[in-house]
Structure formats: C-alpha cells, structure tokens
Design a protein around this motif. Structure first.
Motif, short mmCIF file in Angstrom:
data_model
loop_
_atom_site.label_atom_id
_atom_site.label_comp_id
_atom_site.label_asym_id
_atom_site.label_seq_id
_atom_site.Cartn_x
_atom_site.Cartn_y
_atom_site.Cartn_z
N UNK A 6 18.36 -8.82 19.43
CA UNK A 6 17.47 -8.71 18.81
C UNK A 6 17.19 -7.56 17.80
N UNK A 7 18.28 -7.13 16.97
CA UNK A 7 18.46 -5.98 16.19
C UNK A 7 17.38 -6.13 15.12
N UNK A 66 26.28 -2.58 12.42
CA UNK A 66 24.92 -1.85 12.65
C UNK A 66 25.00 -0.86 11.38
N UNK A 67 26.05 0.02 11.15
CA UNK A 67 26.27 0.86 9.97
C UNK A 67 25.96 0.12 8.86
N UNK A 68 26.31 -0.87 8.47
CA UNK A 68 26.43 -1.46 7.40
C UNK A 68 25.03 -2.11 7.08
N UNK A 69 23.96 -2.08 8.23
CA UNK A 69 22.72 -2.47 8.15
C UNK A 69 21.95 -1.72 8.26
N UNK A 70 22.60 -0.27 7.70
CA UNK A 70 21.42 0.97 7.97
C UNK A 70 20.91 1.13 9.33
N UNK A 71 21.64 0.67 10.50
CA UNK A 71 21.00 1.08 11.85
C UNK A 71 21.90 2.14 12.36
N UNK A 72 20.95 2.90 13.03
CA UNK A 72 21.67 4.04 13.71
C UNK A 72 22.47 3.35 14.97
N UNK A 73 23.68 3.77 15.30
CA UNK A 73 24.47 3.13 16.64
C UNK A 73 24.77 4.37 17.42
N UNK A 74 24.51 4.35 18.73
CA UNK A 74 25.10 5.24 19.49
C UNK A 74 25.51 4.76 20.75
#
Length: 100
Positions: free
Chosen positions: A38-39, A69-77
């Motif tokens: 659920x992002x 995630x990166x293309x959706x402007x979501x910070x990924x770690x």
C-alpha cells in the motif's frame, strides 16, 4: 522458507520487513508481495532480515521496485542483514548501489 512480509505504517513511512527465501522459486510470491504494497506514503523502508537465500531474480525485482518508487517521487531506503555469500552475489552482479 516462503518469503514472509510484515508491513508497518508509521507516520509518513511504510516499513516493509521481508524474511525467507528470495529466489526464483518464489518469484511470483515476491512479485505479488511488492505489487500489493500500500504505497501512498512518501517514504518506503525495505528491510531484509533472516534471508535464507537470494538470487539475481529477486535482486532485479527489488531494483525494479526501487525504480518505481523513485519515478513516483517516493523516497526509498533499504537495509539488509545477509550472509557473506548473498552479499557477494549482490556485489558481483553490480547491484550494491541498491543498498545506498
């Protein structure tokens, strides 16, 4: 062991803990697991723990998830506690930047 996922929703972050075998044997399970997350937050933390095996198939799926995630402007770690053999596979295949 079939991959298992735990999801924690904390403030504006989604924390996803995955354990088990991350190999071609469970490719469909891994793909479905990542697709159904659920992002809607702006941060995703993927934690790999108690990994019983990992192969290039799973690494590529995680890489694709990171790119999504990166293309959706979501910070990924991502962080992972892996045995030396699994870490060596990641280094040898050129995916070590996945953990940065």
């Amino acid at each position: 062991m079939k991959p298992q996922v735990q999801i924690f929703d904390e403030n504006d972050s989604l924390i996803v803990k995955i354990r088990g075998e991350l190999t071609l044997r469970y490719a469909e399970d891994i793909k479905q697991m990542l697709a159904e997350l659920p992002i809607y937050q702006k941060k995703v933390e993927l934690i790999l723990e108690e990994i019983e095996g990992v192969d290039l198939c799973a690494i590529q799926m995680i890489w694709a998830f990171r790119k999504y995630c990166q293309s959706s402007d979501i910070h990924f770690h991502m962080q992972a506690n892996m045995e030396d053999a699994e870490q060596q596979l990641i280094d040898n295949t050129g995916f070590s930047s996945l953990f940065l």
